[in-house]
Design an enzyme around this catalytic site. Structure first.
Site, PDB file in Angstrom:
ATOM      1  N   PHE A 196       0.872  -1.187   0.000  1.00 45.08           N
ATOM      2  CA  PHE A 196       0.000   0.000   0.000  1.00 45.08           C
ATOM      3  C   PHE A 196       0.902   1.227   0.000  1.00 45.08           C
ATOM      4  O   PHE A 196       1.677   1.445   0.921  1.00 45.08           O
ATOM      5  CB  PHE A 196      -0.916   0.036   1.230  1.00 45.08           C
ATOM      6  CG  PHE A 196      -1.913   1.164   1.156  1.00 45.08           C
ATOM      7  CD1 PHE A 196      -3.191   0.962   0.663  1.00 45.08           C
ATOM      8  CD2 PHE A 196      -1.558   2.453   1.546  1.00 45.08           C
ATOM      9  CE1 PHE A 196      -4.098   2.011   0.556  1.00 45.08           C
ATOM     10  CE2 PHE A 196      -2.452   3.508   1.443  1.00 45.08           C
ATOM     11  CZ  PHE A 196      -3.725   3.283   0.950  1.00 45.08           C
ATOM     12  N   ASP A 305       9.349   3.146   1.637  1.00 41.65           N
ATOM     13  CA  ASP A 305       8.171   3.901   2.058  1.00 41.65           C
ATOM     14  C   ASP A 305       7.993   3.724   3.566  1.00 41.65           C
ATOM     15  O   ASP A 305       7.528   2.684   4.029  1.00 41.65           O
ATOM     16  CB  ASP A 305       6.951   3.381   1.289  1.00 41.65           C
ATOM     17  CG  ASP A 305       5.647   4.055   1.709  1.00 41.65           C
ATOM     18  OD1 ASP A 305       5.638   4.763   2.733  1.00 41.65           O
ATOM     19  OD2 ASP A 305       4.631   3.853   1.018  1.00 41.65           O
ATOM     20  N   LYS A 336       2.290  10.778   8.188  1.00 39.38           N
ATOM     21  CA  LYS A 336       1.652  10.306   9.423  1.00 39.38           C
ATOM     22  C   LYS A 336       2.259  10.925  10.694  1.00 39.38           C
ATOM     23  O   LYS A 336       2.088  12.087  10.930  1.00 39.38           O
ATOM     24  CB  LYS A 336       1.667   8.774   9.467  1.00 39.38           C
ATOM     25  CG  LYS A 336       0.742   8.158   8.386  1.00 39.38           C
ATOM     26  CD  LYS A 336       0.478   6.718   8.651  1.00 39.38           C
ATOM     27  CE  LYS A 336      -0.307   6.041   7.535  1.00 39.38           C
ATOM     28  NZ  LYS A 336      -1.721   5.997   7.724  1.00 39.38           N
ATOM     29  N   THR A 360       1.570  23.890  -4.499  1.00 43.12           N
ATOM     30  CA  THR A 360       1.379  25.191  -3.846  1.00 43.12           C
ATOM     31  C   THR A 360       1.967  25.201  -2.432  1.00 43.12           C
ATOM     32  O   THR A 360       2.838  26.001  -2.102  1.00 43.12           O
ATOM     33  CB  THR A 360      -0.119  25.556  -3.760  1.00 43.12           C
ATOM     34  OG1 THR A 360      -0.669  25.512  -5.067  1.00 43.12           O
ATOM     35  CG2 THR A 360      -0.318  26.938  -3.142  1.00 43.12           C
TER      36      THR A 360
END
Ligand SMILES: Cc1ncc(COP(=O)(O)O)c(C=O)c1O
Length: 478
Positions: A196, A305, A336, A360
């Protein structure tokens, strides 16, 4: 004017002392007030994933309180994202400082108009926790967009290697405008079954945990290798698990060849140190060491990751520290517990031209000042050692429960408090999670049949014992 004006710190400390144990006062969770709020929200949003509505004014430390007055010991922590528990006094105090309020109010477009404090803040806060060997950082918003932009950095790096010192060609500049090669090259990212990595389009192409995340969304033809599936207990299945590592690694090497021949070379490999949403699947340090060797041989970047594993709950700040890699990974993504997203990398992954990796906000200085305080508390209170300690109590307790209920539980695994245990099937797992909630414990599921534990870093031995006692009660009554 302070955000939490008029607070007497000593009084506030005692007011925020956490409850001694969970309290459940409704027959069902969600209770009536949550159900009412769900109806209200349902008029304007999809609410299928909502478990209950929380009262974040009243939630304290390791305990989350819902609007119906239920107080649950939270070992799921907003999908593994709350480092110090709810309403930590040190974090509330951060906003007594007017300067910090101004940081919140005046949010800059960081890629264009960063504030004068930004270089210092990045250096003194985020770079202090940079994985060893990685001296650059790109800040982002969330886990998905960190992976998404890390892929872009990897593709740019890969093409730069091929291009050398030559300039972009006219053909490249024109063809990329209509999504065609050579400007939009046929490169790929290799990922693993069960992984994931998020839900934006690029990240989703490397996510393979549940079909519901992917269905109806067009995707890339990128290679997917098997991730090790170990037999437990690990000590009793060494030879078999080693074979499993070898099988998966040879699949990686084969896929790299296949995709090279297909004209879609593997520019990078993305991997979680522990596959989290996909079922808390672990792999050995040797697996990661050899994966890195294969990446180097193939000229592919290795992206680790650490969105879910980063921040201390595995008993190290970064889980890949356990792997003793021969050199640092090329890219490490985070989000997280670190409050904002981003990725650490080395010089090679810094694009030469502006706006190639950009958005942005590009992170949030407001979150970085919270992170600063979180990191101070982690250090002052030695919370990584605390995680190792309470994690041992929780893991030993789960192993004991496995022995007591062999027909219900198996395969306890994980590092620190980042733990999971399998149940016999998904239905039993869901029943256990529901019943644990009704007994005051908020856990979560992952994969097909696992229960995962993701407590805060201030989760102590006594909390572990409460979780284990309540779980035993639930299992006895099944
Ligand atoms: C390992 C991993 N990567 C990426 C993501 C995506 O993060 P986000 O939900 O912040 O986009 C998650 C989320 O759970 C994750 O666990």
């Amino acid at each position: 004017m302070h955000l939490i004006s008029g607070i007497n710190s000593a009084k506030f400390f005692s007011a925020t002392a956490e409850p001694k144990e969970p309290v459940v006062c409704t027959k069902t969770i969600p209770g009536p007030k949550s159900i009412e709020l769900n109806k209200q929200l349902g008029k304007i949003q999809s609410t299928g994933s909502i478990q209950y509505f929380a009262d974040y004014d009243k939630s304290k430390g390791n305990y989350i309180q819902d609007v119906d007055g239920n107080i649950l010991l939270d070992v799921f922590t907003q999908i593994s994202s709350v480092p110090l528990g709810y309403n930590h006094p040190r974090l509330l105090n951060v906003f007594k400082d007017d300067k910090n309020i101004k940081t919140l109010v005046n949010r800059p477009a960081l890629g264009v108009f960063p504030g004068k404090e930004w270089p210092d803040k990045l250096q003194s806060i985020l770079m202090q926790v940079a994985p060893k060997g990685l001296n650059k950082i790109t800040t982002m918003m969330c886990g998905s967009c960190s992976n998404e932009n890390a892929f872009k950095s990897i593709f740019i790096w890969y093409q730069n290697k091929l291009r050398g010192s030559s300039k972009f060609t006219q053909d490249e500049m024109c063809s990329c405008m209509v999504n065609m090669p050579p400007g939009s090259p046929e490169l790929s990212i290799l990922s693993f079954h069960g992984a994931f990595h998020g839900r934006t389009l690029g990240s989703l192409a490397t996510t393979h945990s549940k079909y519901i995340h992917k269905l109806d969304i067009p995707s890339f033809d990128w290679p997917i290798a098997s991730f090790p599936k170990y037999k437990y207990p690990l000590e009793e299945n060494v030879a078999e698990n080693k074979k499993e590592d070898e099988k998966c690694l040879s699949e990686v090497a084969d896929l790299m060849e296949v995709y090279k021949k297909k004209g879609k070379p593997v520019a990078g490999v993305i991997v979680e140190p522990i596959q989290s949403e996909g079922g808390d699947n672990e792999a050995s340090p040797e697996f990661f060491q050899n994966l890195q060797k294969i990446c180097k041989k193939n000229g592919s970047a290795l992206l680790i990751d650490e969105v879910q594993t980063g921040g201390g709950s595995t008993g190290k700040f970064w889980c890949h520290e356990y792997f003793n890699l021969e050199s640092p990974p090329d890219v490490v993504t985070f989000s997280k517990k670190l409050q904002l997203g981003g990725y650490f990398h080395n010089d090679d992954f810094l694009p030469n031209e502006p706006y190639r990796i950009f958005n942005t906000w590009m992170g949030d200085p407001g979150k970085v000042i919270i992170l600063e305080e979180i990191l101070k508390v982690i250090k002052e209170e030695n919370l990584i050692a605390n995680v190792q300690n309470s994690g041992k109590v929780l893991k030993d307790g789960l192993l004991k429960l496995e022995k007591e209920f062999p027909n219900l539980l198996n395969s306890t695994r994980g590092r620190g408090t980042f733990l999971a245990v399998n149940t016999v099937d998904g239905k039993v797992r869901d029943t256990i999670i529901t019943n644990m909630k009704l007994n005051g414990i908020q856990t979560g599921g992952c994969g097909e049949n696992a229960i995962r534990f993701r407590p805060t870093l201030v989760f102590k031995e006594n909390h572990a014992n409460i979780v284990l006692d309540r779980m035993r009660k639930v299992l006895k009554n099944l």
